[in-house]
Design an enzyme around this catalytic site. Sequence first.
Site, short mmCIF file in Angstrom:
data_model
loop_
_atom_site.label_atom_id
_atom_site.label_comp_id
_atom_site.label_asym_id
_atom_site.label_seq_id
_atom_site.Cartn_x
_atom_site.Cartn_y
_atom_site.Cartn_z
N ASP A 38 0.87 -1.17 0.00
CA ASP A 38 0.00 0.00 0.00
C ASP A 38 0.91 1.23 0.00
O ASP A 38 2.09 1.14 0.36
CB ASP A 38 -0.89 -0.02 1.25
N ASP A 94 -0.21 5.04 0.81
CA ASP A 94 -0.48 6.10 1.77
C ASP A 94 -0.44 5.60 3.20
O ASP A 94 -1.06 4.59 3.54
CB ASP A 94 -1.84 6.74 1.48
N ASP A 150 -1.37 -0.25 6.09
CA ASP A 150 -1.71 0.38 7.37
C ASP A 150 -3.19 0.33 7.67
O ASP A 150 -3.62 0.66 8.78
CB ASP A 150 -1.31 1.87 7.34
#
Length: 218
Positions: free
Chosen positions: A7, A9, A179
Amino acid sequence: MRLALFDLDNTLLGGDSDHAWGDYLCERGFLDAVTYKARNDEFYQDYLAGKLDNAEYLNFCLEILGRTEMHVLAQWHLDYMRDCIEPIVLPQAIELLEKHRDAGDKLVIITATNRFVTGPIAERLGVETLIATECEMIDGRYSGRSTDVPCFREGKVTRLNRWLEETGHSLDGSYFYSDSMNDLALLEVVTHPVAVDPDPNLRVEAQKRGWPVISLRN
């Protein structure tokens, strides 16, 4: 070749590139700093809470691409990279990418943020393969709309599976670093799911399932 999926961001970056793009446009006066920023902040909170209306958000954030000349967008993005992205590139994220690269793994960034924003960021991080939400183009310029399956939540799995079919790669031995609880569907299908500086909901889920939890921040 083993896959290492990331991922972007708040995982490889110490912030959210999509939200930062909106802030950049407001701070430079390209968008109304009061109304746009307030709505952008609302969408971001919805994303963090796992209740984002992604179609509505894409209509909102891509509209400016459709009414701005390509050469202007290119200059804006250069400034945005310098002022907004470079400060949030995480040295430990670069080290993690290098670790997988040295191991001979195939690196892939898979992100809900659109390709206009994230394409140059992936290049900056040295990752050739990017699976992102796609921006529609008509006659050589952006329409202001998205196209294809948005690379968000279960859509990440859909887009990844299509890419696997097209390239012949498999998920055997694969890693995915994220996250966000929004990425649970993809975390569940890889061999090695890893929670990176996770949001509270993903932290609880990772601990419950015995997934590794790491930090790429000082």
